[in-house]
Design an enzyme around this catalytic site. Structure first.
Site, PDB file in Angstrom:
ATOM      1  CD  GLU A 103      -3.126   0.695   0.197  1.00 45.25           C
ATOM      2  OE1 GLU A 103      -2.530   1.539  -0.498  1.00 45.25           O
ATOM      3  OE2 GLU A 103      -4.362   0.635   0.269  1.00 45.25           O
ATOM      4  CG  ASP A 104      -0.980   4.765  -1.558  1.00 51.04           C
ATOM      5  OD1 ASP A 104      -1.701   4.067  -0.806  1.00 51.04           O
ATOM      6  OD2 ASP A 104      -1.466   5.621  -2.325  1.00 51.04           O
ATOM      7  CG  ASP A 107      -5.731   8.893   6.470  1.00 49.67           C
ATOM      8  OD1 ASP A 107      -5.276   9.284   7.550  1.00 49.67           O
ATOM      9  OD2 ASP A 107      -6.508   9.580   5.776  1.00 49.67           O
ATOM     10  CG  PHE A 156      -3.295  15.803   1.289  1.00 50.12           C
ATOM     11  CD1 PHE A 156      -4.149  14.707   1.261  1.00 50.12           C
ATOM     12  CD2 PHE A 156      -2.758  16.259   0.087  1.00 50.12           C
ATOM     13  CE1 PHE A 156      -4.478  14.083   0.063  1.00 50.12           C
ATOM     14  CE2 PHE A 156      -3.081  15.640  -1.114  1.00 50.12           C
ATOM     15  CZ  PHE A 156      -3.941  14.555  -1.122  1.00 50.12           C
ATOM     16  NE  ARG A 169      -2.151   8.776  -9.424  1.00 45.95           N
ATOM     17  CZ  ARG A 169      -2.808   8.375  -8.345  1.00 45.95           C
ATOM     18  NH1 ARG A 169      -2.145   7.926  -7.302  1.00 45.95           N
ATOM     19  NH2 ARG A 169      -4.120   8.435  -8.292  1.00 45.95           N
TER      20      ARG A 169
HETATM   21  P1  5GP Z   1      -7.742   4.849   4.655  1.00 47.70           P
HETATM   22  O1  5GP Z   1      -8.837   3.901   4.277  1.00 47.70           O
HETATM   23  O2  5GP Z   1      -6.563   4.204   5.333  1.00 47.70           O
HETATM   24  O3  5GP Z   1      -8.274   6.004   5.459  1.00 47.70           O
HETATM   25  O4  5GP Z   1      -7.304   5.551   3.337  1.00 47.70           O
HETATM   26  C1  5GP Z   1      -6.278   5.171   2.566  1.00 47.70           C
HETATM   27  C2  5GP Z   1      -6.327   5.937   1.253  1.00 47.70           C
HETATM   28  O5  5GP Z   1      -6.566   7.342   1.486  1.00 47.70           O
HETATM   29  C3  5GP Z   1      -5.013   5.873   0.561  1.00 47.70           C
HETATM   30  O6  5GP Z   1      -4.900   4.713  -0.260  1.00 47.70           O
HETATM   31  C4  5GP Z   1      -5.016   7.159  -0.231  1.00 47.70           C
HETATM   32  O7  5GP Z   1      -5.694   6.979  -1.440  1.00 47.70           O
HETATM   33  C5  5GP Z   1      -5.798   8.129   0.615  1.00 47.70           C
HETATM   34  N1  5GP Z   1      -4.947   9.026   1.410  1.00 47.70           N
HETATM   35  C6  5GP Z   1      -4.902   9.118   2.759  1.00 47.70           C
HETATM   36  N2  5GP Z   1      -4.052  10.079   3.147  1.00 47.70           N
HETATM   37  C7  5GP Z   1      -3.521  10.589   2.028  1.00 47.70           C
HETATM   38  C8  5GP Z   1      -2.553  11.630   1.779  1.00 47.70           C
HETATM   39  O8  5GP Z   1      -1.998  12.292   2.671  1.00 47.70           O
HETATM   40  N3  5GP Z   1      -2.254  11.877   0.466  1.00 47.70           N
HETATM   41  C9  5GP Z   1      -2.826  11.195  -0.555  1.00 47.70           C
HETATM   42  N4  5GP Z   1      -2.456  11.520  -1.793  1.00 47.70           N
HETATM   43  N5  5GP Z   1      -3.740  10.217  -0.358  1.00 47.70           N
HETATM   44  C10 5GP Z   1      -4.090   9.925   0.923  1.00 47.70           C
HETATM   45 MG    MG Z   2      -3.669   3.307  -1.523  1.00 47.95          MG
END
Ligand code: 5GP
Ligand code: MG
Length: 180
Positions: A103-104, A107, A156, A169
């Site tokens: 995963e990238d 959050d 962010f 990206r």
């Molecule tokens: P989660 O379900 O863990 O809240 O969300 C994960 C997704 O939220 C990530 O795969 C990404 O798409 C988006 N996301 C959360 N924080 C960031 C951030 O700081 N920057 C970006 N570009 N995407 C984020």
């Molecule tokens: Mg992701």
């Protein structure tokens, strides 16, 4: 002052340099290689954001392995517990296999929770999480993340595969938004 860049309408500044990312990703790749040497792991990279991380991570892994690419729907049906994301694109049979989700960023962790639930229904031997970034301050679910490259604050970020409204990206470093 750190290097700045404008992506669409917002200004961002470097928070993790390309060099620092490369160094840490190589460390994590070595750790995975060491831990999973006899497992022939299947890496499951979650598109779109993880494509850059996955490319660097995989090239640092020096054991026999495979990679495939999936995505999570932005939302799917609802259950009593709220909206649920669905796994799209998994063709491989993961029964009995060691899977490493790539995963990238994690959050809230809700996307990962839905993904793990879906994967576990398919009978893998084990599922481990590799995430480039984790925002521990936002985590809403209990996740064990053995391969986390960096813990970051709740701001962010863009770059190294992560986007702001589709752009950014291609940036080599990771940038944090600068509040006006
Ligand atoms: P989660 O379900 O863990 O809240 O969300 C994960 C997704 O939220 C990530 O795969 C990404 O798409 C988006 N996301 C959360 N924080 C960031 C951030 O700081 N920057 C970006 N570009 N995407 C984020
Ligand atoms: Mg992701």
């Amino acid at each position: 002052m750190n290097k700045q860049v404008k992506v669409r309408d917002r200004v961002f500044e470097v928070s993790l340099s390309e060099e620092k990312i490369k160094e840490r990703v190589a460390q994590v790749a070595a750790q995975i290689s060491n831990d999973l040497r006899d497992e022939h792991p299947l890496f499951l990279a979650v598109l779109n954001g993880s494509f850059v991380f996955a490319a660097d991570l995989l090239r640092g892994v020096d054991i026999p392995c495979e990679i495939t690419f999936v995505r999570m729907s932005s939302y799917a049906g609802t259950t009593s517990t709220g909206k649920v994301k669905e796994l799209i694109g998994l063709k491989e049979d993961i029964k009995g296999r060691t899977v490493v989700v790539v995963e990238d960023i994690i959050d809230s962790g809700l996307t990962m929770k839905d993904l793990l639930a879906t994967l576990h229904e398919k009978g893998p031997k084990e599922v481990r999480i590799a995430s480039l970034l984790v925002k521990p301050g936002n985590l809403k679910v209990d996740l064990y993340i053995p391969y986390c490259c960096f813990n970051i604050p709740n701001d962010f970020i863009v770059g190294y595969g992560l986007d702001y409204d589709g752009e950014g990206r291609n940036l080599k470093d990771i940038y944090t938004v600068v509040e006006p």
